[in-house]
Design an enzyme around this catalytic site. Sequence first.
Site, PDB file in Angstrom:
ATOM      1  N   TYR A  96      33.177  22.586  40.336  1.00 55.48           N
ATOM      2  CA  TYR A  96      32.919  24.088  40.532  1.00 55.48           C
ATOM      3  C   TYR A  96      31.584  23.751  41.565  1.00 55.48           C
ATOM      4  O   TYR A  96      30.573  24.156  41.034  1.00 55.48           O
ATOM      5  CB  TYR A  96      32.788  25.003  39.304  1.00 55.48           C
ATOM      6  CG  TYR A  96      34.285  25.172  38.845  1.00 55.48           C
ATOM      7  CD1 TYR A  96      35.304  24.752  39.401  1.00 55.48           C
ATOM      8  CD2 TYR A  96      34.274  26.045  37.759  1.00 55.48           C
ATOM      9  CE1 TYR A  96      36.474  25.179  38.870  1.00 55.48           C
ATOM     10  CE2 TYR A  96      35.429  26.438  36.920  1.00 55.48           C
ATOM     11  CZ  TYR A  96      36.819  25.607  37.702  1.00 55.48           C
ATOM     12  OH  TYR A  96      37.745  26.328  37.069  1.00 55.48           O
ATOM     13  N   LEU A 146      43.406  38.275  36.880  1.00 56.86           N
ATOM     14  CA  LEU A 146      43.423  39.421  37.663  1.00 56.86           C
ATOM     15  C   LEU A 146      44.070  39.342  39.090  1.00 56.86           C
ATOM     16  O   LEU A 146      44.097  40.227  39.618  1.00 56.86           O
ATOM     17  CB  LEU A 146      41.829  39.900  37.973  1.00 56.86           C
ATOM     18  CG  LEU A 146      41.363  40.269  36.583  1.00 56.86           C
ATOM     19  CD1 LEU A 146      39.682  40.667  37.068  1.00 56.86           C
ATOM     20  CD2 LEU A 146      41.816  41.268  35.940  1.00 56.86           C
ATOM     21  N   GLY A 153      46.866  39.871  41.678  1.00 56.56           N
ATOM     22  CA  GLY A 153      47.879  40.905  41.862  1.00 56.56           C
ATOM     23  C   GLY A 153      47.370  42.270  41.711  1.00 56.56           C
ATOM     24  O   GLY A 153      47.947  43.292  41.898  1.00 56.56           O
TER      25      GLY A 153
END
Length: 287
Positions: A45, A202, A204
């Site tokens: 990340y 989350l 959509g």
Amino acid sequence: MAVSPVGLGAMPLSIEGRPDEERATATVHAALDAGVTLIDTADSYHWHAGETGHNELLVARALARYGGDTSGVLVATKGGRGRPGDGSWTVDGRPAHLKRAAEASARRLGAEAIGLYQLHKPDPAVPWADSVGALRELLDAGTIRAAGLSNVDTAQIEQAHAILGDGLVSVQNQFSPAVRDSEPELRLCAELGLAFLPWSPLGGISRSSLDGPKDPAPAPEGAAFHRVAADRGVSPQRVALAWLLARSPVIVPVPGASRPESIRDSAAAPELELAPEELALLEDVLR
């Protein structure tokens, strides 16, 4: 180790468009203040080349600067993927690489042993049993306390469970209102007693807030979540997380956040108990 019902996905704090460190630290501290005890990170990340471990180091610094007790916080990190700096992602499941990566992650996190170390993604060039075997060796060596898998199917979970036994505690796959093709993996986790950690939970759900502008046309699968949210006076994101929590007791969503307000809202999801008719509405629309 027991964790909060909702975790913090720390990836947005280090990748493209990341906030400055002051806001990133404030986001982690807001999560802790809200009772979040699971922070999800990974050595991959980061944004630019040469930044391996950026998110792990950021999380470690934020925890060190927190004024409260962090002894109950579980930092879960992952290894087996890379980012060369051009926006792409690579995969490396070689046992030697995974062992080196885990040792480096432990140093960055300042941990004698990593609380939860997850194999980020299966490497098609490496036999699955070999990659999982590296996790077994890390467990036996005390480098990690528990092992997890990410982006896996049921066959891979079953094979890993046979190799790792009680050392395997979690599976992290994408699961959200928009992406629900990990239902078989979720059912298997419930059978085996493994935590299921949905990433991008989350998906959509268009961005909106109770006191700010709303997207004019939510995704079709998200429209029902917006309706329930409007009726309840909460954000559709909170409704989506409450929907996930209602699906299975083994689900622990790890929504990403880059602002304190976002993680505070997510952390409040367990307090929102959806009525049977609301859950039926959401399921009908999703079907």
